[in-house]
Design an enzyme around this catalytic site. Sequence first.
Site, PDB file in Angstrom:
ATOM      1  N   HIS A  57       0.442 -15.220 -36.221  1.00 14.96           N
ATOM      2  CA  HIS A  57      -0.810 -15.472 -35.485  1.00 14.96           C
ATOM      3  C   HIS A  57      -1.898 -14.549 -36.046  1.00 14.96           C
ATOM      4  O   HIS A  57      -1.623 -13.401 -36.412  1.00 14.96           O
ATOM      5  CB  HIS A  57      -0.596 -15.226 -33.989  1.00 14.96           C
TER       6      HIS A  57
ATOM      7  N   TRP B 242       0.461 -17.669 -24.206  1.00 12.70           N
ATOM      8  CA  TRP B 242      -0.120 -16.882 -23.104  1.00 12.70           C
ATOM      9  C   TRP B 242      -0.582 -15.497 -23.555  1.00 12.70           C
ATOM     10  O   TRP B 242      -1.166 -14.747 -22.767  1.00 12.70           O
ATOM     11  CB  TRP B 242       0.898 -16.741 -21.960  1.00 12.70           C
TER      12      TRP B 242
ATOM     13  N   GLY C  15      -4.506 -21.303 -26.501  1.00 16.39           N
ATOM     14  CA  GLY C  15      -4.534 -19.954 -25.946  1.00 16.39           C
ATOM     15  C   GLY C  15      -5.114 -19.959 -24.535  1.00 16.39           C
ATOM     16  O   GLY C  15      -4.420 -20.232 -23.555  1.00 16.39           O
ATOM     17  N   GLY C  16      -6.407 -19.701 -24.437  1.00 16.65           N
ATOM     18  CA  GLY C  16      -7.064 -19.547 -23.136  1.00 16.65           C
ATOM     19  C   GLY C  16      -6.792 -20.665 -22.148  1.00 16.65           C
ATOM     20  O   GLY C  16      -6.519 -20.415 -20.967  1.00 16.65           O
TER      21      GLY C  16
ATOM     22  N   GLU D  51      -5.108 -22.723 -37.511  1.00 17.63           N
ATOM     23  CA  GLU D  51      -5.957 -22.044 -36.534  1.00 17.63           C
ATOM     24  C   GLU D  51      -7.084 -21.298 -37.256  1.00 17.63           C
ATOM     25  O   GLU D  51      -6.901 -20.128 -37.652  1.00 17.63           O
ATOM     26  CB  GLU D  51      -5.129 -21.038 -35.737  1.00 17.63           C
TER      27      GLU D  51
ATOM     28  N   SER E 123      -9.811 -22.940 -29.423  1.00 26.23           N
ATOM     29  CA  SER E 123     -10.707 -23.436 -28.371  1.00 26.23           C
ATOM     30  C   SER E 123     -10.433 -24.888 -27.978  1.00 26.23           C
ATOM     31  O   SER E 123     -11.371 -25.650 -27.722  1.00 26.23           O
ATOM     32  CB  SER E 123     -12.174 -23.235 -28.778  1.00 26.23           C
TER      33      SER E 123
HETATM   34  C1  PEP Z   1      -4.645 -19.041 -30.073  1.00 24.20           C
HETATM   35  O1  PEP Z   1      -4.711 -17.863 -29.769  1.00 24.20           O
HETATM   36  O2  PEP Z   1      -3.705 -19.439 -30.766  1.00 24.20           O
HETATM   37  C2  PEP Z   1      -5.702 -19.931 -29.627  1.00 24.20           C
HETATM   38  C3  PEP Z   1      -5.798 -21.087 -30.184  1.00 24.20           C
HETATM   39  O3  PEP Z   1      -6.541 -19.453 -28.638  1.00 24.20           O
HETATM   40  P1  PEP Z   1      -7.703 -20.283 -27.876  1.00 24.20           P
HETATM   41  O4  PEP Z   1      -7.116 -21.620 -27.484  1.00 24.20           O
HETATM   42  O5  PEP Z   1      -8.052 -19.449 -26.715  1.00 24.20           O
HETATM   43  O6  PEP Z   1      -8.816 -20.450 -28.858  1.00 24.20           O
END
Ligand code: PEP
Length: 252
Positions: A95, A11, A235-236, A167, A214
């Site tokens: 991260h 979050w 994330g989002g 990531e 994403s």
């Molecule tokens: C993250 O921050 O670990 C991430 C994967 O963000 P998002 O899903 O928004 O790309």
Amino acid sequence: MQRTPLVAGNWKMHKTVAEGLQLAKAMLPGLQALDGVESLICPPATALMPMSALLDGSGVALGAQNLHWEAEGAFTGELAPQMIAEFCSYVIIGHSERRAIFGESDQAVQRKLAAALDAGLAPILCVGESLQENEAGRAAEVLTSQLRAALSGVTLNKPGALVVAYEPIWAIGTGKAATPEDTNTLLRNVVRPTLAGLFGDEIAGGMRVLYGGSVKPDNAAAFFQQDEIDGALVGGASLTAPSFVGIAQAAQ
Ligand code: PEP
């Protein structure tokens, strides 16, 4: 080797305690109905204590987004591993936002990871290359180097003690996910062999490696169909109940 998929929601710096509890309550029925998928929520630190009460016995795990490696002391604004372990079973380490915005070095990531393991927490170690590194064809080199640095001196006695999240930085929060096929190839040829070199085939073969960047309900299934991808760090799309539950359902 059979690995239980893990779908983790980061979050970040979103949601007050009241908002977070409301969101978690909205997610719970969908997450609890899942079979064969582990789900995990990583809210801001202020929500860890009330969230642990809400999630206790629910089957949904709780994680933190960061910790400090020291056990206690004069470290204003930081939280010690044991303070996190009072409420959580997981903690996100390394991260890319912490590396880029807060200057976390590979050495700091290694110290945090080792301290998390000592406290009985399962670290979710984030690794990933930048757009520039990707375009220069250096993804494999960057991943190997980040993994070796973060895991140097670390011993593991079971695969579940650690989770790795691949990531790619250029895919985080951009709406531009990596392709599932490229990700799978990188995990098969680079991430899993590097883990095997460090911990042996059995531990590396049982360790969960997630994709993050994403991930949304409409692209999640294509990632989860790949044999090397054992779940997602989200994330989002973890900030609303339908999208996070939708992703977790795709992992089923
Ligand atoms: C993250 O921050 O670990 C991430 C994967 O963000 P998002 O899903 O928004 O790309």
